[in-house]
Design an enzyme around this catalytic site. Structure first.
Site, PDB file in Angstrom:
ATOM      1  N   ASN A   1      -3.864 120.606  28.676  1.00  0.00           N
ATOM      2  CA  ASN A   1      -3.033 119.799  27.913  1.00  0.00           C
ATOM      3  C   ASN A   1      -3.966 118.243  28.027  1.00  0.00           C
ATOM      4  OD1 ASN A   1      -1.159 121.559  27.182  1.00  0.00           O
ATOM      5  ND2 ASN A   1      -0.120 120.970  28.945  1.00  0.00           N
TER       6      ASN A   1
ATOM      7  N   HIS B   1      -6.826 119.258  34.547  1.00  0.00           N
ATOM      8  CA  HIS B   1      -6.338 120.367  35.159  1.00  0.00           C
ATOM      9  C   HIS B   1      -6.307 121.562  34.000  1.00  0.00           C
ATOM     10  CE1 HIS B   1      -2.897 117.966  34.129  1.00  0.00           C
ATOM     11  NE2 HIS B   1      -2.027 119.228  33.887  1.00  0.00           N
TER      12      HIS B   1
ATOM     13  N   HIS C   1      -4.928 113.901  35.714  1.00  0.00           N
ATOM     14  CA  HIS C   1      -5.929 114.419  36.468  1.00  0.00           C
ATOM     15  C   HIS C   1      -6.483 115.654  35.868  1.00  0.00           C
ATOM     16  CE1 HIS C   1      -8.323 115.049  40.466  1.00  0.00           C
ATOM     17  NE2 HIS C   1      -8.632 116.052  39.634  1.00  0.00           N
TER      18      HIS C   1
ATOM     19  N   CYS D   1      -5.138 114.337  43.310  1.00  0.00           N
ATOM     20  CA  CYS D   1      -6.070 113.893  44.233  1.00  0.00           C
ATOM     21  C   CYS D   1      -5.400 114.084  45.625  1.00  0.00           C
ATOM     22  CB  CYS D   1      -6.464 112.486  44.048  1.00  0.00           C
ATOM     23  SG  CYS D   1      -7.818 112.219  42.738  1.00  0.00           S
TER      24      CYS D   1
ATOM     25  N   HIS E   1     -12.328 113.046  40.534  1.00  0.00           N
ATOM     26  CA  HIS E   1     -11.059 112.783  39.648  1.00  0.00           C
ATOM     27  C   HIS E   1     -11.617 112.195  38.192  1.00  0.00           C
ATOM     28  CE1 HIS E   1      -7.178 110.682  38.430  1.00  0.00           C
ATOM     29  NE2 HIS E   1      -8.011 110.058  37.600  1.00  0.00           N
TER      30      HIS E   1
HETATM   31  P1  AMP Z   1       0.433 118.957  32.303  1.00  0.00           P
HETATM   32  O1  AMP Z   1       1.821 118.706  31.969  1.00  0.00           O
HETATM   33  O2  AMP Z   1      -0.327 119.781  31.669  1.00  0.00           O
HETATM   34  O3  AMP Z   1       0.103 117.675  32.737  1.00  0.00           O
HETATM   35  O4  AMP Z   1       0.720 119.791  33.667  1.00  0.00           O
HETATM   36  C1  AMP Z   1       1.086 119.084  35.027  1.00  0.00           C
HETATM   37  C2  AMP Z   1       1.578 120.311  35.827  1.00  0.00           C
HETATM   38  O5  AMP Z   1       1.681 120.029  37.018  1.00  0.00           O
HETATM   39  C3  AMP Z   1       3.287 121.061  35.236  1.00  0.00           C
HETATM   40  O6  AMP Z   1       3.077 122.296  35.011  1.00  0.00           O
HETATM   41  C4  AMP Z   1       3.972 120.525  36.551  1.00  0.00           C
HETATM   42  O7  AMP Z   1       4.801 121.631  36.963  1.00  0.00           O
HETATM   43  C5  AMP Z   1       2.844 120.680  37.699  1.00  0.00           C
HETATM   44  N1  AMP Z   1       3.051 119.915  39.033  1.00  0.00           N
HETATM   45  C6  AMP Z   1       3.667 118.586  39.025  1.00  0.00           C
HETATM   46  N2  AMP Z   1       3.871 118.297  40.371  1.00  0.00           N
HETATM   47  C7  AMP Z   1       3.370 119.252  41.143  1.00  0.00           C
HETATM   48  C8  AMP Z   1       3.120 119.628  42.409  1.00  0.00           C
HETATM   49  N3  AMP Z   1       3.472 118.858  43.296  1.00  0.00           N
HETATM   50  N4  AMP Z   1       2.573 120.960  43.061  1.00  0.00           N
HETATM   51  C9  AMP Z   1       2.201 121.788  41.889  1.00  0.00           C
HETATM   52  N5  AMP Z   1       2.107 121.515  40.523  1.00  0.00           N
HETATM   53  C10 AMP Z   1       3.095 120.549  40.096  1.00  0.00           C
HETATM   54 ZN    ZN Z   2      -6.906 112.464  40.606  1.00  0.00          ZN
END
Ligand code: AMP
Ligand code: ZN
Length: 114
Positions: free
Chosen positions: A87, A100, A98, A7, A46
């Site tokens: 995931n 994704h 959040h 967010c 969100h």
């Molecule tokens: P998940 O583990 O499926 O929840 O994916 C979360 C993803 O967010 C991971 O692949 C992280 O590398 C990515 N991530 C975490 N912080 C950031 C950030 N500040 N900017 C871009 N990606 C991020």
């Molecule tokens: Zn969010």
């Protein structure tokens, strides 16, 4: 939502490398890429995960998948192929609460998904 990393990224309070944005979705490069192309697609509303999408409109959920496709074309991986992963929960190692979608491509993916 307060204290949600994505967010804050959507709001521009935390920097990100934007790849695509429209009124419903935001796409940005993963900070720790697992493939030559690794983009995260998020709804601007969100919700914690795929398990919470009852709180999202079908339109918004569909918009996320359309944005995954748009990103794949923009990043020139649509023709060779790409993978979309979301995931959900502990066993899937979800680390950001959040919803994704990871859009991965630019190399031959492993056949194993788990
Ligand atoms: P998940 O583990 O499926 O929840 O994916 C979360 C993803 O967010 C991971 O692949 C992280 O590398 C990515 N991530 C975490 N912080 C950031 C950030 N500040 N900017 C871009 N990606 C991020
Ligand atoms: Zn969010």
């Amino acid at each position: 939502m307060e204290n949600c990393l994505f967010c804050k990224i959507i709001a521009g309070d935390i920097p990100s490398t934007k790849v695509y944005e429209d009124d419903k979705t935001y796409a940005f490069r993963d900070i720790n890429p697992m493939a030559p192309v690794h983009v995260l697609v998020v709804p601007k509303t969100h919700v914690a995960s795929l398990d919470a999408v009852d709180a999202l409109s079908d339109e918004l959920l569909a918009a996320c998948l359309r944005t995954c496709r748009t990103v794949a074309h923009q990043e020139a991986i649509a023709e060779s192929g790409f993978r979309v992963v979301s995931n959900c929960g502990c066993d899937a190692c979800q680390s950001v609460q959040h919803l994704h979608f990871h859009v991965l491509g630019g190399k031959k993916m492993a056949e194993s998904m788990a």
